[in-house]
Scaffold this motif. Structure first.
Motif, PDB file in Angstrom:
ATOM      1  N   THR A 143       0.996  -0.941  -0.061  1.00 16.89           N
ATOM      2  CA  THR A 143      -0.177   0.356  -0.301  1.00 16.89           C
ATOM      3  C   THR A 143       1.341   1.215   0.302  1.00 16.89           C
ATOM      4  O   THR A 143       0.654   2.370  -0.466  1.00 16.89           O
ATOM      5  N   PHE A 144       1.743   1.017   0.613  1.00 14.55           N
ATOM      6  CA  PHE A 144       2.884   2.617   0.585  1.00 14.55           C
ATOM      7  C   PHE A 144       3.475   2.426  -0.776  1.00 14.55           C
ATOM      8  O   PHE A 144       3.330   3.388  -1.111  1.00 14.55           O
ATOM      9  N   GLY A 145       3.618   1.704  -1.691  1.00 17.06           N
ATOM     10  CA  GLY A 145       4.390   2.072  -2.888  1.00 17.06           C
ATOM     11  C   GLY A 145       2.702   2.219  -3.822  1.00 17.06           C
ATOM     12  O   GLY A 145       3.128   2.705  -4.884  1.00 17.06           O
ATOM     13  N   LEU A 146       1.917   1.811  -3.970  1.00 23.57           N
ATOM     14  CA  LEU A 146       0.838   1.617  -4.570  1.00 23.57           C
ATOM     15  C   LEU A 146       1.053   3.585  -3.869  1.00 23.57           C
ATOM     16  O   LEU A 146       0.897   4.398  -5.117  1.00 23.57           O
ATOM     17  N   ILE A 147       0.325   3.905  -3.052  1.00 24.79           N
ATOM     18  CA  ILE A 147      -0.031   5.024  -2.725  1.00 24.79           C
ATOM     19  C   ILE A 147       1.107   6.400  -3.461  1.00 24.79           C
ATOM     20  O   ILE A 147       1.068   7.532  -3.691  1.00 24.79           O
ATOM     21  N   GLY A 148       2.119   6.188  -2.939  1.00 19.13           N
ATOM     22  CA  GLY A 148       3.484   6.451  -3.763  1.00 19.13           C
ATOM     23  C   GLY A 148       3.830   6.606  -4.830  1.00 19.13           C
ATOM     24  O   GLY A 148       3.533   7.745  -5.790  1.00 19.13           O
ATOM     25  N   VAL A 149       3.587   5.543  -5.649  1.00 24.61           N
ATOM     26  CA  VAL A 149       2.871   5.256  -6.866  1.00 24.61           C
ATOM     27  C   VAL A 149       2.036   6.900  -7.789  1.00 24.61           C
ATOM     28  O   VAL A 149       2.109   7.534  -8.315  1.00 24.61           O
ATOM     29  N   VAL A 150       0.959   6.490  -7.089  1.00 18.33           N
ATOM     30  CA  VAL A 150      -0.734   7.718  -7.419  1.00 18.33           C
ATOM     31  C   VAL A 150       0.032   9.170  -7.222  1.00 18.33           C
ATOM     32  O   VAL A 150      -0.228  10.081  -8.600  1.00 18.33           O
ATOM     33  N   LEU A 151       0.504   9.386  -5.579  1.00 20.41           N
ATOM     34  CA  LEU A 151       0.610  10.922  -5.274  1.00 20.41           C
ATOM     35  C   LEU A 151       2.416  11.622  -6.917  1.00 20.41           C
ATOM     36  O   LEU A 151       1.901  12.066  -7.198  1.00 20.41           O
ATOM     37  N   ALA A 218       2.538   6.555   3.652  1.00 24.01           N
ATOM     38  CA  ALA A 218       3.922   6.837   2.221  1.00 24.01           C
ATOM     39  C   ALA A 218       3.155   8.898   1.882  1.00 24.01           C
ATOM     40  O   ALA A 218       4.007   9.142   1.062  1.00 24.01           O
ATOM     41  N   PHE A 219       1.756   9.187   2.606  1.00 24.40           N
ATOM     42  CA  PHE A 219       1.430   9.769   2.081  1.00 24.40           C
ATOM     43  C   PHE A 219       2.356  11.514   2.507  1.00 24.40           C
ATOM     44  O   PHE A 219       3.174  12.571   2.071  1.00 24.40           O
ATOM     45  N   TRP A 224       6.776  15.418   1.515  1.00 21.44           N
ATOM     46  CA  TRP A 224       8.041  16.236   1.812  1.00 21.44           C
ATOM     47  C   TRP A 224       8.288  16.134   0.035  1.00 21.44           C
ATOM     48  O   TRP A 224       9.712  17.019  -0.078  1.00 21.44           O
ATOM     49  N   LEU A 225       8.946  14.708  -0.314  1.00 24.42           N
ATOM     50  CA  LEU A 225       9.785  14.390  -1.710  1.00 24.42           C
ATOM     51  C   LEU A 225       9.122  15.855  -2.819  1.00 24.42           C
ATOM     52  O   LEU A 225       9.971  16.057  -3.381  1.00 24.42           O
ATOM     53  N   LEU A 226       7.829  15.299  -2.455  1.00 26.82           N
ATOM     54  CA  LEU A 226       7.221  16.475  -4.426  1.00 26.82           C
ATOM     55  C   LEU A 226       6.825  17.095  -4.316  1.00 26.82           C
ATOM     56  O   LEU A 226       6.242  18.037  -4.663  1.00 26.82           O
ATOM     57  N   ARG A 227       7.681  17.899  -2.470  1.00 27.02           N
ATOM     58  CA  ARG A 227       7.011  19.270  -2.474  1.00 27.02           C
ATOM     59  C   ARG A 227       7.879  20.508  -3.788  1.00 27.02           C
ATOM     60  O   ARG A 227       8.700  19.871  -3.773  1.00 27.02           O
ATOM     61  N   GLN A 228       7.257  21.540  -3.613  1.00 28.87           N
ATOM     62  CA  GLN A 228       7.671  22.143  -5.190  1.00 28.87           C
ATOM     63  C   GLN A 228       8.963  22.477  -4.414  1.00 28.87           C
ATOM     64  O   GLN A 228       8.713  23.813  -3.301  1.00 28.87           O
ATOM     65  N   PRO A 229       9.936  22.540  -5.546  1.00 26.02           N
ATOM     66  CA  PRO A 229      10.680  22.970  -4.698  1.00 26.02           C
ATOM     67  C   PRO A 229      10.935  24.984  -4.467  1.00 26.02           C
ATOM     68  O   PRO A 229       9.872  25.567  -5.916  1.00 26.02           O
ATOM     69  N   SER A 230      11.321  25.352  -4.124  1.00 31.30           N
ATOM     70  CA  SER A 230      11.571  26.707  -3.362  1.00 31.30           C
ATOM     71  C   SER A 230      12.228  28.136  -4.566  1.00 31.30           C
ATOM     72  O   SER A 230      13.117  26.581  -4.767  1.00 31.30           O
ATOM     73  N   VAL A 231      11.904  28.837  -4.987  1.00 27.04           N
ATOM     74  CA  VAL A 231      12.582  29.542  -5.852  1.00 27.04           C
ATOM     75  C   VAL A 231      13.456  30.551  -5.078  1.00 27.04           C
ATOM     76  O   VAL A 231      12.433  31.425  -4.838  1.00 27.04           O
ATOM     77  N   ASN A 232      14.746  30.768  -5.406  1.00 28.16           N
ATOM     78  CA  ASN A 232      15.647  31.837  -4.818  1.00 28.16           C
ATOM     79  C   ASN A 232      15.613  32.677  -6.006  1.00 28.16           C
ATOM     80  O   ASN A 232      15.642  32.435  -6.734  1.00 28.16           O
TER      81      ASN A 232
END
Length: 233
Positions: A143-151, A218-219, A224-232
């Protein structure tokens, strides 16, 4: 499993039609899982061949169902997925219960339909033991992998989500000791078939707890992993 475009489109459908799509999709998914398991076990005494047939049918139907029903309901077919999209605020909290009820009810109907096609009693409580730490950890991983794949699919390759999910589940059938249920509604429905794909009702709490925990982990990681990177500037 909705992408952002499908989520916006699904808001054009009333709750009753979205719930009906969730029930229909989960019904067809479980009917495929149970029915292909019965067929594989009927045609071959080799459990590996039976599992292969079960795997290919399940992966294929997921691609079809997510493609055709995603624009209506988001094609969750899974209470763990609906929970995550409620936490993401893409499914209103007041609708979560309706989605879960539709998924559970649709799954049970799917088991009954598969039994009718193979001339079995409509409901047979499973006697197949699936319990213990390795099985529970397998369900957490699945289930961790499934949610990771979806997100991640939503973030990077939205149009590929049907294939990503179908291929992931196809693979997870073989790399997890539990054969990757990864879905509380499907697990419940499979407790009502005493065939190749069954699970004892007694073993459901461990599976469902592991699935929900895997989804939440996974959520947390993917946020954290997919957070939009900040623009400096």
């Amino acid at each position: 499993m909705p992408d952002d475009n499908e989520h916006r489109q699904s808001q054009g459908f009333g709750l009753n039609r979205r719930v009906a799509a969730e029930a229909l999709g989960t019904c067809l998914l479980v009917m495929t899982v149970v029915g292909s398991g019965i067929m594989g076990n009927t045609l071959s005494d080799d459990n590996a061949l039976a599992l292969l047939g079960n795997t290919l049918a399940t992966g294929a139907i997921l691609v079809v169902l997510i493609t055709i029903l995603g624009p209506i309901s988001g094609a969750h077919f899974n209470p763990a997925v609906s929970l995550i999209f409620t936490l993401k605020r893409q499914l209103p909290r007041r609708e979560l219960g309706f989605y879960v009820a539709a998924q559970v009810g649709g799954g049970i109907l799917g088991t009954m339909a598969a039994h009718l096609m193979f001339n079995l009693p409509m409901i047979e409580v499973s006697l197949k033991a699936r319990t213990g730490g390795p099985q529970w950890f397998s369900e957490w991983v699945a289930t961790f992998g499934l949610i990771g794949v979806v997100l991640a699919g939503m973030r990077f390759e939205q149009k590929a989500i049907p294939w990503l999910v179908g291929l992931y589940i196809t693979a997870a059938y073989w790399f997890t000791a539990s054969t990757s249920f990864a879905n509380p509604a499907v697990a419940l429905a499979r407790s009502l078939t005493n065939t190749f794909s069954g699970i004892r009702p007694l073993d459901l709490p461990g599976f469902i707890a592991a699935e929900l925990l895997g989804a939440l982990c996974a959520f947390a990681l993917m946020n954290w992993l997919l957070r939009q990177p900040s623009v400096n500037v």
